[in-house]
Structures are given as structure tokens and as C-alpha cells.
Design a protein around this motif. Structure first.
Motif, mmCIF file in Angstrom:
data_model
loop_
_atom_site.group_PDB
_atom_site.id
_atom_site.type_symbol
_atom_site.label_atom_id
_atom_site.label_comp_id
_atom_site.label_asym_id
_atom_site.label_seq_id
_atom_site.Cartn_x
_atom_site.Cartn_y
_atom_site.Cartn_z
ATOM 1 N N GLU A 70 0.822 -1.217 0.000
ATOM 2 C CA GLU A 70 0.000 0.000 0.000
ATOM 3 C C GLU A 70 0.857 1.269 0.000
ATOM 4 O O GLU A 70 0.511 2.254 -0.650
ATOM 5 N N LEU A 71 1.955 1.231 0.748
ATOM 6 C CA LEU A 71 2.830 2.402 0.852
ATOM 7 C C LEU A 71 3.848 2.494 -0.277
ATOM 8 O O LEU A 71 4.597 3.468 -0.354
ATOM 9 N N GLY A 72 3.893 1.473 -1.123
ATOM 10 C CA GLY A 72 4.849 1.488 -2.228
ATOM 11 C C GLY A 72 6.295 1.380 -1.772
ATOM 12 O O GLY A 72 7.193 1.958 -2.381
ATOM 13 N N LEU A 73 6.532 0.626 -0.710
ATOM 14 C CA LEU A 73 7.876 0.564 -0.139
ATOM 15 C C LEU A 73 8.864 -0.253 -0.966
ATOM 16 O O LEU A 73 10.064 -0.232 -0.682
ATOM 17 N N SER A 74 8.398 -0.907 -1.995
ATOM 18 C CA SER A 74 9.329 -1.632 -2.867
ATOM 19 C C SER A 74 10.084 -0.680 -3.798
ATOM 20 O O SER A 74 11.058 -1.085 -4.440
ATOM 21 N N ASP A 75 9.668 0.562 -3.833
ATOM 22 C CA ASP A 75 10.312 1.580 -4.668
ATOM 23 C C ASP A 75 11.769 1.763 -4.223
ATOM 24 O O ASP A 75 12.039 2.241 -3.125
ATOM 25 N N SER A 76 12.702 1.387 -5.084
ATOM 26 C CA SER A 76 14.124 1.432 -4.734
ATOM 27 C C SER A 76 14.675 2.853 -4.607
ATOM 28 O O SER A 76 15.792 3.031 -4.127
ATOM 29 N N THR A 77 13.896 3.850 -5.006
ATOM 30 C CA THR A 77 14.376 5.233 -4.883
ATOM 31 C C THR A 77 14.073 5.836 -3.512
ATOM 32 O O THR A 77 14.519 6.948 -3.222
ATOM 33 N N LEU A 78 13.332 5.105 -2.672
ATOM 34 C CA LEU A 78 13.045 5.625 -1.336
ATOM 35 C C LEU A 78 14.331 5.698 -0.520
ATOM 36 O O LEU A 78 15.161 4.783 -0.550
ATOM 37 N N SER A 79 14.466 6.768 0.227
ATOM 38 C CA SER A 79 15.660 6.949 1.059
ATOM 39 C C SER A 79 15.531 6.154 2.354
ATOM 40 O O SER A 79 14.426 5.752 2.746
ATOM 41 N N ASP A 80 16.652 5.962 3.026
ATOM 42 C CA ASP A 80 16.621 5.312 4.339
ATOM 43 C C ASP A 80 15.721 6.095 5.294
ATOM 44 O O ASP A 80 14.978 5.504 6.069
ATOM 45 N N ALA A 81 15.780 7.417 5.221
ATOM 46 C CA ALA A 81 14.945 8.246 6.098
ATOM 47 C C ALA A 81 13.464 7.945 5.873
ATOM 48 O O ALA A 81 12.693 7.845 6.833
ATOM 49 N N GLN A 82 13.069 7.788 4.620
ATOM 50 C CA GLN A 82 11.669 7.473 4.317
ATOM 51 C C GLN A 82 11.294 6.086 4.837
ATOM 52 O O GLN A 82 10.192 5.876 5.344
ATOM 53 N N LEU A 83 12.219 5.148 4.742
ATOM 54 C CA LEU A 83 11.959 3.796 5.243
ATOM 55 C C LEU A 83 11.855 3.784 6.765
ATOM 56 O O LEU A 83 10.979 3.123 7.325
ATOM 57 N N TYR A 84 12.730 4.533 7.439
ATOM 58 C CA TYR A 84 12.636 4.641 8.899
ATOM 59 C C TYR A 84 11.294 5.251 9.306
ATOM 60 O O TYR A 84 10.662 4.803 10.260
ATOM 61 N N GLU A 85 10.865 6.280 8.587
ATOM 62 C CA GLU A 85 9.581 6.916 8.888
ATOM 63 C C GLU A 85 8.424 5.933 8.724
ATOM 64 O O GLU A 85 7.503 5.913 9.540
ATOM 65 N N ALA A 86 8.476 5.112 7.682
ATOM 66 C CA ALA A 86 7.426 4.108 7.469
ATOM 67 C C ALA A 86 7.419 3.084 8.613
ATOM 68 O O ALA A 86 6.348 2.717 9.114
ATOM 69 N N LEU A 87 8.602 2.647 9.035
ATOM 70 C CA LEU A 87 8.688 1.705 10.157
ATOM 71 C C LEU A 87 8.149 2.316 11.447
ATOM 72 O O LEU A 87 7.455 1.651 12.214
ATOM 73 N N ALA A 88 8.483 3.580 11.683
ATOM 74 C CA ALA A 88 8.019 4.249 12.905
ATOM 75 C C ALA A 88 6.499 4.426 12.887
ATOM 76 O O ALA A 88 5.830 4.249 13.915
ATOM 77 N N ALA A 89 5.952 4.745 11.735
ATOM 78 C CA ALA A 89 4.506 4.978 11.624
ATOM 79 C C ALA A 89 3.705 3.686 11.558
ATOM 80 O O ALA A 89 2.535 3.666 11.951
ATOM 81 N N HIS A 90 4.342 2.609 11.093
ATOM 82 C CA HIS A 90 3.645 1.323 10.905
ATOM 83 C C HIS A 90 4.512 0.206 11.491
ATOM 84 O O HIS A 90 5.183 -0.530 10.752
ATOM 85 N N PRO A 91 4.530 0.058 12.805
ATOM 86 C CA PRO A 91 5.432 -0.906 13.444
ATOM 87 C C PRO A 91 5.213 -2.357 13.007
ATOM 88 O O PRO A 91 6.124 -3.173 13.153
ATOM 89 N N ILE A 92 4.066 -2.676 12.433
ATOM 90 C CA ILE A 92 3.822 -4.032 11.940
ATOM 91 C C ILE A 92 4.843 -4.409 10.856
ATOM 92 O O ILE A 92 5.082 -5.593 10.585
ATOM 93 N N LEU A 93 5.479 -3.412 10.244
ATOM 94 C CA LEU A 93 6.456 -3.652 9.192
ATOM 95 C C LEU A 93 7.802 -4.160 9.724
ATOM 96 O O LEU A 93 8.617 -4.666 8.956
ATOM 97 N N LEU A 94 8.047 -4.026 11.011
ATOM 98 C CA LEU A 94 9.338 -4.412 11.583
ATOM 99 C C LEU A 94 9.478 -5.929 11.626
ATOM 100 O O LEU A 94 8.553 -6.630 12.063
#
Length: 119
Positions: A70-94
């Protein structure tokens, strides 16, 4: 100190907790179990956990969760900062469980991975 980032609904997470309690926990070594879905980690805590794991941020993320797509996290252009933000906002991803001991961490999938922290 042994810290386990735990999801009690996950069989691998429960197995890792049982393995630590039965084979690795020493009487004098305290264990802290953090249910990260109830106590989400901050971006700073995730960065520290990533440092202890010594892996890429992507390796910390469960790509099988619906929110990943849903968040499109497979996008290889996402930065580490964006990935950390997604993990913080959606802990189920950890990934789970993650076990930390002596400033080192492992992802306990399979649960036997935690043995490396006790050698």
C-alpha cells in the motif's frame, strides 16, 4: 541485558522467547521484552537498532505485510529516512523478533539465529 522486540501473535517471536528462556538466559542477566506494536520505536531507536543489526534498513522491513505494498515501499528510490519513517509509523512492518544483547542484534527468523549472540 537481553532485549527482545516481540510480537506475541507471531510463532517465530514466541519460539525465540522460549529458546532464550530455556537455553540462553543466565540468572543474573535481565531480559526486557518489548511488544513493539504496543510501544512503537521512534526513528532514532530504529536507527540504533539498525546499527546493532548491521544490515540495510530494507532488511528490517517485512515485505509480506499488506501495508508494505500500500505504501509502495518496494520503490528502490526511497531513502533510508523514508523507510525509517514508514517503520516508525507502521510498526507491523518491523521484522520479528529482534533480539539485542551486548550492543549486537539479530533478527530471530529462524529463532536459532539468536544463538550467535551467546557465543
Amino acid at each position: 541485558m537481553i532485549t527482545i522486540y516481540h510480537n506475541p501473535r507471531c510463532s517465530k517471536s514466541r519460539s525465540a522467547c522460549e529458546l532464550i528462556a530455556s537455553q540462553y538466559k543466565r540468572e543474573e542477566e535481565p531480559t526486557q521484552i518489548i511488544e513493539y506494536l504496543k510501544q512503537p520505536l521512534s526513528t532514532a531507536q530504529l536507527k540504533e537498532l539498525n546499527r546493532q543489526l548491521g544490515c540495510s534498513v530494507r532488511e528490517m522491513i517485512r515485505d509480506s505485510e499488506p501495508i508494505y505494498k500500500e505504501l509502495g515501499l518496494s520503490d528502490s528510490t526511497l531513502s533510508d529516512a523514508q523507510l525509517y519513517e514508514a517503520l516508525a509509523a507502521h510498526p507491523i512492518l518491523l521484522q520479528r523478533p529482534i533480539v539485542v544483547r551486548n550492543d549486537r542484534a539479530v533478527i530471530g527468523r529462524p529463532p536459532e539465529n539468536v544463538a550467535t549472540l551467546f557465543v
